[in-house]
Scaffold this motif. Sequence first.
Motif, PDB file in Angstrom:
ATOM      1  N   TRP A 232      25.725 -25.882  17.034  1.00 16.03           N
ATOM      2  CA  TRP A 232      24.186 -25.513  16.933  1.00 16.03           C
ATOM      3  C   TRP A 232      23.334 -26.918  17.061  1.00 16.03           C
ATOM      4  N   PHE A 233      23.831 -28.205  16.869  1.00 15.87           N
ATOM      5  CA  PHE A 233      22.995 -29.271  17.180  1.00 15.87           C
ATOM      6  C   PHE A 233      22.406 -29.119  18.729  1.00 15.87           C
ATOM      7  N   ALA A 234      23.437 -28.786  19.791  1.00 14.34           N
ATOM      8  CA  ALA A 234      23.318 -28.920  20.944  1.00 14.34           C
ATOM      9  C   ALA A 234      22.364 -27.597  21.351  1.00 14.34           C
ATOM     10  N   TRP A 235      22.357 -26.511  20.792  1.00 18.35           N
ATOM     11  CA  TRP A 235      21.783 -25.534  20.978  1.00 18.35           C
ATOM     12  C   TRP A 235      20.160 -25.509  20.872  1.00 18.35           C
ATOM     13  N   PHE A 236      20.029 -26.161  19.678  1.00 13.92           N
ATOM     14  CA  PHE A 236      18.492 -26.555  18.919  1.00 13.92           C
ATOM     15  C   PHE A 236      17.989 -27.626  19.858  1.00 13.92           C
ATOM     16  N   ALA A 237      18.946 -28.446  20.212  1.00 14.85           N
ATOM     17  CA  ALA A 237      18.284 -29.619  21.102  1.00 14.85           C
ATOM     18  C   ALA A 237      17.750 -29.022  22.457  1.00 14.85           C
ATOM     19  N   TYR A 238      18.864 -28.158  22.978  1.00 14.92           N
ATOM     20  CA  TYR A 238      18.462 -27.432  24.381  1.00 14.92           C
ATOM     21  C   TYR A 238      17.226 -26.723  24.190  1.00 14.92           C
ATOM     22  N   LEU A 239      16.962 -26.044  23.139  1.00 14.97           N
ATOM     23  CA  LEU A 239      15.798 -25.059  23.151  1.00 14.97           C
ATOM     24  C   LEU A 239      14.514 -26.254  22.991  1.00 14.97           C
ATOM     25  N   HIS A 240      14.393 -27.074  22.223  1.00 14.54           N
ATOM     26  CA  HIS A 240      13.314 -28.023  21.979  1.00 14.54           C
ATOM     27  C   HIS A 240      13.180 -28.627  23.533  1.00 14.54           C
ATOM     28  N   ASN A 241      14.100 -28.803  24.188  1.00 12.89           N
ATOM     29  CA  ASN A 241      13.767 -29.484  25.621  1.00 12.89           C
ATOM     30  C   ASN A 241      13.466 -28.624  26.606  1.00 12.89           C
ATOM     31  N   THR A 242      13.854 -27.459  26.596  1.00 13.60           N
ATOM     32  CA  THR A 242      13.514 -26.397  27.392  1.00 13.60           C
ATOM     33  C   THR A 242      12.121 -25.977  27.322  1.00 13.60           C
ATOM     34  N   TRP A 243      11.457 -25.826  26.013  1.00 13.12           N
ATOM     35  CA  TRP A 243      10.355 -25.513  25.870  1.00 13.12           C
ATOM     36  C   TRP A 243       9.249 -26.783  25.410  1.00 13.12           C
ATOM     37  N   PHE A 244       9.705 -27.733  25.716  1.00 16.06           N
ATOM     38  CA  PHE A 244       8.897 -28.970  25.245  1.00 16.06           C
ATOM     39  C   PHE A 244       7.597 -28.969  25.741  1.00 16.06           C
ATOM     40  N   GLY A 245       7.339 -28.816  26.832  1.00 11.50           N
ATOM     41  CA  GLY A 245       5.867 -28.839  27.388  1.00 11.50           C
ATOM     42  C   GLY A 245       4.904 -27.778  26.922  1.00 11.50           C
ATOM     43  N   SER A 246       5.453 -26.591  26.309  1.00 13.00           N
ATOM     44  CA  SER A 246       4.559 -25.787  25.842  1.00 13.00           C
ATOM     45  C   SER A 246       4.429 -25.840  24.253  1.00 13.00           C
ATOM     46  N   ILE A 247       4.878 -26.783  23.624  1.00 12.39           N
ATOM     47  CA  ILE A 247       4.949 -26.819  22.092  1.00 12.39           C
ATOM     48  C   ILE A 247       4.495 -28.086  21.432  1.00 12.39           C
ATOM     49  N   HIS A 248       3.932 -29.044  22.448  1.00  7.65           N
ATOM     50  CA  HIS A 248       3.308 -30.283  21.899  1.00  7.65           C
ATOM     51  C   HIS A 248       1.997 -30.299  22.894  1.00  7.65           C
ATOM     52  N   GLY A 249       0.939 -30.979  22.205  1.00  6.48           N
ATOM     53  CA  GLY A 249      -0.250 -31.166  22.867  1.00  6.48           C
ATOM     54  C   GLY A 249      -1.081 -30.071  22.727  1.00  6.48           C
ATOM     55  N   GLN A 250      -1.011 -29.037  22.154  1.00  4.99           N
ATOM     56  CA  GLN A 250      -1.796 -27.771  22.130  1.00  4.99           C
ATOM     57  C   GLN A 250      -1.390 -26.849  20.796  1.00  4.99           C
ATOM     58  N   SER A 251      -1.972 -25.626  20.407  1.00  2.00           N
ATOM     59  CA  SER A 251      -2.001 -25.143  19.337  1.00  2.00           C
ATOM     60  C   SER A 251      -0.648 -24.407  18.882  1.00  2.00           C
ATOM     61  N   GLN A 252       0.400 -24.409  19.941  1.00  2.00           N
ATOM     62  CA  GLN A 252       1.441 -23.846  19.468  1.00  2.00           C
ATOM     63  C   GLN A 252       2.487 -24.700  18.743  1.00  2.00           C
ATOM     64  N   PHE A 253       1.905 -25.822  18.569  1.00  2.00           N
ATOM     65  CA  PHE A 253       2.687 -27.069  17.927  1.00  2.00           C
ATOM     66  C   PHE A 253       3.132 -26.661  16.599  1.00  2.00           C
ATOM     67  N   PHE A 254       2.178 -26.502  15.656  1.00  2.00           N
ATOM     68  CA  PHE A 254       2.580 -25.788  14.206  1.00  2.00           C
ATOM     69  C   PHE A 254       2.990 -24.769  14.196  1.00  2.00           C
ATOM     70  N   PRO A 255       2.878 -23.581  14.710  1.00  2.00           N
ATOM     71  CA  PRO A 255       3.509 -22.201  14.455  1.00  2.00           C
ATOM     72  C   PRO A 255       5.091 -22.289  15.228  1.00  2.00           C
ATOM     73  N   PHE A 256       5.325 -23.109  16.431  1.00  2.00           N
ATOM     74  CA  PHE A 256       6.314 -23.049  17.066  1.00  2.00           C
ATOM     75  C   PHE A 256       7.409 -23.714  16.156  1.00  2.00           C
ATOM     76  N   HIS A 257       7.016 -24.894  15.559  1.00  2.00           N
ATOM     77  CA  HIS A 257       7.963 -25.558  14.794  1.00  2.00           C
ATOM     78  C   HIS A 257       8.076 -25.190  13.515  1.00  2.00           C
ATOM     79  N   ARG A 258       7.266 -24.325  12.770  1.00  2.00           N
ATOM     80  CA  ARG A 258       7.582 -23.709  11.540  1.00  2.00           C
ATOM     81  C   ARG A 258       8.733 -22.686  12.173  1.00  2.00           C
ATOM     82  N   ARG A 259       8.678 -22.004  12.702  1.00  2.00           N
ATOM     83  CA  ARG A 259       9.626 -20.794  13.177  1.00  2.00           C
ATOM     84  C   ARG A 259      10.840 -21.485  13.765  1.00  2.00           C
ATOM     85  N   PHE A 260      10.844 -22.730  14.513  1.00  2.00           N
ATOM     86  CA  PHE A 260      12.065 -23.450  14.824  1.00  2.00           C
ATOM     87  C   PHE A 260      12.879 -23.529  13.748  1.00  2.00           C
TER      88      PHE A 260
END
Length: 383
Positions: free
Chosen positions: A62-90
């Motif tokens: 599971w550590f590898a899976w969540f690291a993979y998800l965060h890396n895959t979607w990194f550019g879409s979840i930082h620097g704009q307003s998805q930051f808070f809702p994505f990480h809450r759901r994550f």
Amino acid sequence: MKLSAALLSATAIGLSAVQVINAQQNQPACSNVYTRKELLSLTSSEWSLYKSILTAMQRDGWFAWFAYLHNTWFGSIHGQSQFFPFHRRFVYEWEKVGKQYNSAFAQPYWDEMRDYRTPASSQVLSSNWLGGNGQGNNRCVQNGVQGGWTMTYPNNHCFSRSFSNNGNPNSWYSPEYIESVIQRSADMTALRPGIEYSLHGIVHLDIGGDMSQRSSPNDWIFMLHHANIDRLWWQWQANRNHMWTMDGPNTDGSAISLNSNIVYFDEPIRNVMQLGYGQMCYQYGSNPIRRRSLSASATQKISSVLPQGVLSEWFPDTAKSPMAIAAIDPAMEKSGRPIPYPGTLTDDWISKQNLDRAAVKRVEADARSFVDAMKNAKYNSPY
């Protein structure tokens, strides 16, 4: 001069926010709400259970899976307003997996502001808890809950940390500054960079190693850190009448809204906006283990904690409610010290994270101006 107890109650002491019922809620109220605790307030039996769960989650990938998800979607979840809702759901998704091993699991948070002056000396980073800095050429961590682990994403490597400044990171962001950001932010467009480019960024950078990579969920500090970031967002939502505030740019540059889908999870942002409803059946507990606490008798009203101009500029909500100001315990008066300048994000890290350098520097300049204003007002922090 000292800031009031009321001023710091939301961030420095960590009181849980009051839930607000709003007509925009389209999720049912939770029949059972569990509490996310501050890490160091866990009982010994709770911590033993959590360590066994984390070990099992590592064993099962599971550590590898969540690291993979965060890396895959990194550019879409930082620097704009998805930051808070994505990480809450994550973080909730991670927590949900943990509950599959034992329903008593609830993701704790690390109130990093408690340790902001000397982060490396935090009890959280001791061998009894999360372990400390990595050693050797590969900066492998040998102690703590993840000590000696081999991480498998993006390749097999020892679990690593590399504290900045030769193992002694500079100060992080004070509880006073984070409270000021919360009070001065009228919308998500202000709050998001104020938190993302200050406390959020400096913790990732200064812990280093796995935590400074796009695959940062390899380090469980990631979940503790983002639970705390989520707690701060919730305090802003519930205590500042921003329960349903969602604005700023979405991943494609369009205006984000409550009906915009959360990246990867393909469900509307409105589903995660209110704790205690829908799947968000958790609340944040208070932090009872602060090194310094307010005296129960410290309720004497004072009228000028800071000069009115300084108070109005940096703590506008407090300035509007002078009757809420309470005196500080005399014991805390003696232990107060000036707030230090926080550390800054390196250009290399900003580039690798693909952040807006100008926006980062604006936040850092704001934080330095805050420290200057507090020093000029002869304010000494008890924290």
